[in-house]
Structure formats: structure tokens, C-alpha cells
Motif scaffolding. Structure first.
Motif, PDB file in Angstrom:
ATOM      1  N   ASP A   1      18.082  19.200 -44.974  1.00  0.00           N
ATOM      2  CA  ASP A   1      18.943  19.515 -43.837  1.00  0.00           C
ATOM      3  C   ASP A   1      18.792  18.356 -42.866  1.00  0.00           C
ATOM      4  N   LYS A   2      19.837  17.582 -42.701  1.00  0.00           N
ATOM      5  CA  LYS A   2      19.734  16.308 -42.002  1.00  0.00           C
ATOM      6  C   LYS A   2      19.298  16.451 -40.553  1.00  0.00           C
ATOM      7  N   ARG A   3      19.812  17.466 -39.872  1.00  0.00           N
ATOM      8  CA  ARG A   3      19.506  17.597 -38.447  1.00  0.00           C
ATOM      9  C   ARG A   3      18.113  18.146 -38.198  1.00  0.00           C
ATOM     10  N   SER A   4      17.459  18.678 -39.214  1.00  0.00           N
ATOM     11  CA  SER A   4      16.102  19.197 -39.025  1.00  0.00           C
ATOM     12  C   SER A   4      15.101  18.076 -38.820  1.00  0.00           C
ATOM     13  N   CYS A   5      15.447  16.857 -39.275  1.00  0.00           N
ATOM     14  CA  CYS A   5      14.547  15.715 -39.124  1.00  0.00           C
ATOM     15  C   CYS A   5      15.406  14.451 -39.017  1.00  0.00           C
TER      16      CYS A   5
ATOM     17  N   PRO B   1       8.639  11.241 -37.939  1.00  0.00           N
ATOM     18  CA  PRO B   1       8.425  11.978 -36.683  1.00  0.00           C
ATOM     19  C   PRO B   1       9.379  13.169 -36.559  1.00  0.00           C
ATOM     20  N   THR B   2       8.858  14.262 -36.051  1.00  0.00           N
ATOM     21  CA  THR B   2       9.703  15.421 -35.780  1.00  0.00           C
ATOM     22  C   THR B   2      10.706  15.071 -34.682  1.00  0.00           C
ATOM     23  N   ASN B   3      11.717  15.898 -34.510  1.00  0.00           N
ATOM     24  CA  ASN B   3      12.760  15.606 -33.528  1.00  0.00           C
ATOM     25  C   ASN B   3      12.224  15.411 -32.104  1.00  0.00           C
ATOM     26  N   PRO B   4      11.283  16.238 -31.615  1.00  0.00           N
ATOM     27  CA  PRO B   4      10.754  15.982 -30.264  1.00  0.00           C
ATOM     28  C   PRO B   4      10.076  14.619 -30.144  1.00  0.00           C
ATOM     29  N   VAL B   5       9.276  14.244 -31.151  1.00  0.00           N
ATOM     30  CA  VAL B   5       8.603  12.934 -31.113  1.00  0.00           C
ATOM     31  C   VAL B   5       9.626  11.808 -31.272  1.00  0.00           C
ATOM     32  N   TRP B   6      10.623  12.026 -32.134  1.00  0.00           N
ATOM     33  CA  TRP B   6      11.662  11.021 -32.318  1.00  0.00           C
ATOM     34  C   TRP B   6      12.440  10.807 -31.011  1.00  0.00           C
TER      35      TRP B   6
ATOM     36  N   GLN C   1      26.940  12.056 -43.166  1.00  0.00           N
ATOM     37  CA  GLN C   1      27.398  12.321 -44.521  1.00  0.00           C
ATOM     38  C   GLN C   1      26.736  11.336 -45.482  1.00  0.00           C
ATOM     39  N   SER C   2      26.741  11.664 -46.754  1.00  0.00           N
ATOM     40  CA  SER C   2      26.020  10.866 -47.750  1.00  0.00           C
ATOM     41  C   SER C   2      26.473   9.419 -47.777  1.00  0.00           C
ATOM     42  N   ASP C   3      27.750   9.143 -47.501  1.00  0.00           N
ATOM     43  CA  ASP C   3      28.238   7.775 -47.531  1.00  0.00           C
ATOM     44  C   ASP C   3      27.644   6.939 -46.409  1.00  0.00           C
ATOM     45  N   ASP C   4      27.159   7.599 -45.349  1.00  0.00           N
ATOM     46  CA  ASP C   4      26.636   6.875 -44.203  1.00  0.00           C
ATOM     47  C   ASP C   4      25.106   6.857 -44.157  1.00  0.00           C
TER      48      ASP C   4
ATOM     49  N   PRO D   1      27.650  18.807 -30.503  1.00  0.00           N
ATOM     50  CA  PRO D   1      28.788  19.439 -31.167  1.00  0.00           C
ATOM     51  C   PRO D   1      28.653  19.363 -32.672  1.00  0.00           C
ATOM     52  N   SER D   2      29.211  20.347 -33.340  1.00  0.00           N
ATOM     53  CA  SER D   2      29.100  20.382 -34.795  1.00  0.00           C
ATOM     54  C   SER D   2      29.742  19.175 -35.439  1.00  0.00           C
ATOM     55  N   SER D   3      30.688  18.526 -34.756  1.00  0.00           N
ATOM     56  CA  SER D   3      31.350  17.358 -35.330  1.00  0.00           C
ATOM     57  C   SER D   3      30.366  16.231 -35.558  1.00  0.00           C
ATOM     58  N   GLU D   4      29.219  16.210 -34.816  1.00  0.00           N
ATOM     59  CA  GLU D   4      28.257  15.133 -34.999  1.00  0.00           C
ATOM     60  C   GLU D   4      27.537  15.251 -36.333  1.00  0.00           C
ATOM     61  N   ASP D   5      27.564  16.422 -36.933  1.00  0.00           N
ATOM     62  CA  ASP D   5      26.969  16.549 -38.260  1.00  0.00           C
ATOM     63  C   ASP D   5      27.652  15.614 -39.242  1.00  0.00           C
ATOM     64  N   ASP D   6      28.942  15.348 -39.003  1.00  0.00           N
ATOM     65  CA  ASP D   6      29.696  14.503 -39.921  1.00  0.00           C
ATOM     66  C   ASP D   6      29.186  13.078 -39.938  1.00  0.00           C
ATOM     67  N   SER D   7      28.444  12.677 -38.893  1.00  0.00           N
ATOM     68  CA  SER D   7      27.954  11.294 -38.843  1.00  0.00           C
ATOM     69  C   SER D   7      26.827  11.057 -39.824  1.00  0.00           C
TER      70      SER D   7
END
Length: 578
Positions: free
Chosen positions: A120-124, A353-358, A102-105, A94-100
Motif C-alpha cells: 500500500d503505497k501511502r502507508s510508507c 522511515p515511517t511517514n511521521p519520520v519521513w 502508479q506503477s509507471d511512476d 485528496p484521493s487524486s494524489e494516489d494516482d501520482s
């Protein structure tokens, strides 16, 4: 009749289960769409609809269960479709997980300045999550290194692939005209050798690019894009596929007309008499000759600084010899006040590591390693089974882990020993063979430990032999290197870059298994390494000023011979020895 009813049901756009999850509303819609039907027909239709809804719900449940079961890692085997499953899950987050993120975290590892936050945080995901898996590193980057990395990223953005400066410099290369002065010079790293070698050589190439103010471009080979995230913001570090001489890379060697060593050989070894080329090939492979090794001389560096395009092929971690070049000495001292942190810091900066390897890494870690009180990594690489037969290697491992108190002794006299502290140790084994896992696991299964500790053994894969060009093989290898770096204690094999990468990324000083001789277990069986730095296996032994051979392991105090290869060179930190 059932089939025709199904067709009518599927054609109804209002009955899409994703847009109308409420089953009652779907049934009502079907009734309202046929107001002229007889009651009996309506009743039959509703019954059919109910049957199909039950069938669809059952299929949905079975599908969900199969997905869960398929995602579970299997002890001893990487599932071939794990990466695809992980990617599908990412798309459903869900898009709400992007909030996890944020720069403070953002983890402290990132905020210490080593990594840029302009991604772009979710790209890696590994860039932002890895700090929570690694133990906190006591080796912090110097403020000067942080500053230079940000400067390099700006240079890469200005001069990277398809930028105006890149296109202009490339046109000059294609034309064959004499090189023009440019703000953008390049170092192209050719993908070559096994994955461990590629990782340590890529770190070497990046540091050389940093020292010489060049843009590093990486030949993607067959799998580099799939294995590693982009380390620099906004512009790729991968060499474009339309690079004009890319198809020649496989044929570059010491006899190539662009080879710098060959140019020197034809010019009586003096660079000051050479005509400045637009491109020079640097052959730094283990079989390089004395002319190729002049790369490590100050005079030759002054010449190479003017060449717009350098193409490098190497299977060596040559960073220790960069510390012996006078013109680089002060810059390297500013970048790395602690000399034994070079690969540790550059590795954590470059290799994510890329997302699949991660996905492979994190699933295996949580399934088998996370709950243990202590994690022990055991990396076994046998280069010659004649010199190092199976039983001898096993005996050496047991002798090492016993002598250094890494694994508890077993009690062969008693069947049961009441647990003491109930401490658990998880041993992660990486090896091409499954034999070591079976022997160790059986030994600790058939006999209790004398201390009452609970010991478990895990091995993600056993490929039997190295398959350098195989895509899935390298993906597993990268995942296993990274898993080893997440352990608390590490035992590695001599001469193995696989082990070097794991200890460097993890910031670990491993116990290294000495190379056996005469088919006997060495005494001592293992020793603690001087530093977490990799070994330069084929260094030059030449004094550029005196024009004679010297022992390059005794020139400066922080460059010494390796524990596992007497002629190799590695960086050490003097302060830790005082």
C-alpha cells in the motif's frame, strides 16, 4: 443574546461549513426555517448570522496561518508535534494524489528489483519517494539477490506471525517436546542497544536468516514500529506481543540456560554431543566469550541449522565474519559480487522511515538543504570528552575539511571579498552538542571565504547526551542519519555506528575523523574509508579448523581491519583497488 444565537446556529445541520461552503445559501436556509417571524426579528437574525460568519471566517484564517507557521522547521530544533501534523496532512491529501504513485511512476530504485512493489503505497511514502532524494546509486543488486529476496518474502508470508506454520511451531515450543521437522524455522532479533547499533545488527540478522532459510522476527522494543515501515509484503516482521518468552528477553545473557555458548561450555565445547533443543539463545554482544564465538564455526552452524527457534542479542555488525564461514562462502559470493555493497543494499531494502519520520526528513531537507549547490554532512560523536576535548575536536574538523578541500578557507584580512562563482554549500551537522555549530557558523559569518563561496550551517537537534530509550530522541536520530545519507560529501567520527548507517544508506565513502590520542590532533586528521561498509567492532580471532587463534583480518582479501579500529573487521571490494 449572542451566546444563545450561536447555539441556535450550531444546532442547524444545514449550516455545517464543510457541507455548505456557500455563505448565502446558509443564510437563506435560516430564513426559510422561520417563516412566521416578524421582519424585524428576521433582520436581527440575519445581522447576527453575518457577524458570526465573519467571526468564523476570521478564526478559520488564523487557524490556517498558525498551522503553516507551526509546520515550518526551526533551525537547530525539531518541533515535538511535527509528526502529528504530518499525519494530519496525510489524512487530508485528496484521493487524486494516489494516482501520482502508479506503477509507471515508481522510481527506478524500486524497479531495479531491490524492493517489492506489493505494498500500500501511502502507508510508507519513503519507499517510493526516497529515490528522488538520494543520488542514483551505481551499486545495483545482483539478479541472484533479487531472486532470493522475492523467495524470502514468499517464505515470510507462508511462515510469518499467526500463520498456520507459525502457530504449529509455536505450540511445539510451548510444550517443551523435542523439536519436530518443519518447513519454517525462525530467528528472533532482540531490540538492544542504541539506534545505530540496532540498525546494523538488524541488517546482520536478516542476512543470517537469508543464508539459513529462516524467518526473521523483530522484537519491536519501545519504538521500532514507530521508526521503520514493514519491509515485507502482507505479513509483519514484528514479533507478536504474546510470544511466550518475550518477557524474558531482558534477562537473557551468557548464564541463561538456553544460551548456546553455555551449552557448549557444559559439553566440552563440542556441538555434536548436544541434545537438540527447541530453542537456543545466541549471545553475540561485545562481551561474549570464546564459547559464544563458536557461532562463527562451520560445525556449529551445522548444529544450529536444526534448531527451530534461535533468539539473538547483539550490538555488533557481524557480517564480515559470516564471509569467513566456508558453508556460506559461495552463497554470499552469488548474493554480493561486490563485497562492499552488503549494508548499502540490505539497508535500502530493509530500512524505510515511517511517514511521521519521513515528514521530519523531507521538511528539513527542503527548508535548508535542497537549494544548495553542494551538501556536506558532518557527523560528530565524542565518546570521551577528557581524551577529546571540545577545542581539539573542532581543530581536527577544521584541519580535515581544509586538507581535503571540503570547506573553503576564510580570509581574516579582508572584510568583504567580491563573490566569484557564488557557489553555495550547506553543511548539515549532527552532534549531541550545539557548540560546534555555533563556532563554525560564527567563523564563516565573521569572515568571508577566500573563494567567494556561500557557506551555511544547520543542525536539527542537540540533545546534549544520548537517550537510548527516549521515543522522541530516537525519532530525531533516525531522521538525522537519513538526512546525512542525502548529502554529497560526508565526514564521520571513528567508532560511530551513527556514521556507518549514514554512509551505507547514502552509498558514500566518508572521510573518517581518526580517534585522537594524547589530547593532540591526529596527523592526518582524517582519511577516506576503504569502503562504505560498517566495521565489526568485536570479531572473533579463532581458526575453527586448527583450533587456535589467528588474525581473521588476513584470512581472505575482502575482509580487512577497519580504518578506525585496528582490531575490527570490514568488507572491501578488491576490484576498486586495482
Amino acid at each position: 443574546m449572542i451566546y444563545s444565537a450561536m447555539k441556535r446556529f450550531n444546532k442547524n445541520p444545514d449550516t455545517d461549513p464543510e457541507t455548505h461552503p456557500d455563505t448565502d445559501s446558509r443564510s437563506d436556509n435560516n430564513v426559510l426555517r422561520d417563516p412566521d417571524s416578524e421582519c424585524r426579528f428576521e433582520l436581527n437574525s440575519m445581522r447576527l448570522m453575518g457577524i458570526f460568519l465573519v467571526i468564523l471566517m476570521a478564526v478559520s484564517v488564523l487557524f490556517s496561518v498558525s498551522m503553516v507557521l507551526r509546520d515550518l522547521p526551526v533551525d537547530g530544533v525539531w518541533e515535538p508535534n511535527e509528526a502529528r501534523v504530518f499525519e494530519e496532512k496525510l489524512q487530508k491529501v485528496p484521493s487524486s494524489e494516489d494516482d501520482s504513485f502508479q506503477s509507471d511512476d515508481v522510481p527506478k530504485e524500486l524497479l531495479d528489483g531491490l524492493l517489492s512493489a506489493e505494498f500500500d503505497k501511502r502507508s510508507c511514502l519513503s519507499r517510493y519517494q526516497s529515490a528522488s532524494y538520494h543520488k542514483p546509486s551505481s551499486q545495483k543488486p545482483s539478479s541472484y539477490l533479487i531472486s532470493r529476496l522475492r523467495s524470502y518474502e514468499a517464505l515470510h508470508k507462508r511462515c510469518g506471525p499467526y500463520t498456520e506454520s507459525y502457530n504449529k511451531t509455536l505450540e511445539n515450543l510451548k510444550s517443551g517436546h523435542p523439536p519436530e521437522s518443519s518447513d519454517c524455522n525462525y530467528l528472533v532479533w532482540i531490540s538492544f542497544s542504541g539506534l545505530g547499533n540496532r540498525i546494523v545488527t538488524l541488517a546482520s540478522a536478516f542476512l543470517y536468516a537469508l543464508l539459513t532459510n529462516r524467518v526473521l522476527l523483530v522484537d519491536p522494543g519501545v519504538d521500532m514500529i514507530d521508526l521503520f515501515c514493514e519491509p515485507f509484503p502482507e505479513v509483519s516482521w514484528f514479533l507478536p506481543s504474546d510470544f511466550p518468552i518475550k518477557k524474558q528477553f531482558d534477562h537473557f545473557d551468557q548464564n541463561s540456560p538456553h544460551c548456546y555458548g553455555r551449552m557448549l561450555k557444559n559439553n566440552s565445547t563440542k556441538s555434536n554431543g548436544l541434545k537438540l533443543p527447541s530453542l537456543a539463545y545466541l549471545h553475540l554482544v561485545h562481551d561474549y566469550d570464546d564459547h559464544d564465538k563458536l557461532f562463527f564455526c562451520n560445525e556449529d552452524q551445522s548444529f544450529l541449522q536444526k534448531v527451530p527457534w534461535l533468539i539473538m542479542k547483539t550490538d555488533n555488525y557481524f557480517i564480515p565474519s559470516l564471509f569467513l564461514i566456508p558453508s556460506f562462502e559461495q552463497e554470499l559470493s552469488n548474493l554480493f559480487p561486490k563485497k562492499d555493497t552488503v549494508f548499502h543494499l540490505l539497508g535500502r531494502y530493509l530500512f524505510h522511515p515511517t511517514n511521521p519520520v519521513w515528514g521530519l526528513i523531507t521538511r528539513y531537507y527542503h527548508a535548508y538543504l535542497a537549494k544548495a549547490d553542494e551538501r556536506i554532512g558532518l557527523q560528530i560523536r565524542v565518546f570521551d570528552t577528557v581524551i577529546s576535548p571540545f577545542q581539539q575536536v573542532l581543530d581536527q574538523i577544521l584541519a580535515c575539511t581544509s586538507k581535503e578541500n571540503l570547506l573553503p578557507e576564510i580570509d581574516r584580512q579582508k572584510a568583504i571579498i567580491h563573490p566569484g562563482t557564488q557557489m553555495s554549500k550547506a553543511v548539515l551537522i549532527t552532534s549531541l552538542s550545539s557548540g560546534y555549530l555555533q563556532k563554525l557558523r560564527d567563523m564563516y559569518w565573521e569572515h568571508p571565504t577566500a573563494t567567494g563561496e556561500v557557506i551555511s550551517f544547520y543542525q536539527p537537534s542537540h540533545e546534549e547526551f544520548q537517550q537510548t530509550e527516549k521515543h522522541t530522541h530516537n525519532r530525531k536520530a533516525w531522521a538525522e542519519m537519513y538526512l546525512l545519507s542525502l548529502t554529497d560529501v560526508l565526514v564521520t567520527s571513528s567508532w560511530s555506528t551513527f556514521g556507518y548507517v549514514a554512509q551505507g544508506l547514502g552509498g558514500l565513502k566518508s572521510w573518517i575523523l581518526d580517534k585522537p590520542e594524547n589530547k593532540t590532533v591526529p596527523n592526518p586528521p582524517c582519511r577516506r574509508v576503504m569502503s562504505m561498509e560498517p566495521c565489526f567492532h568485536a570479531p572473533p580471532f579463532y581458526d575453527c579448523k586448527a583450533k587456535r587463534g589467528i588474525d581473521t583480518g588476513s584470512v581472505v582479501p575482502h575482509v580487512r581491519h577497519c580504518e578506525d579500529m585496528s582490531w575490527g573487521l570490514k568488507l572491501v571490494d578488491l576490484e576498486k583497488e586495482l
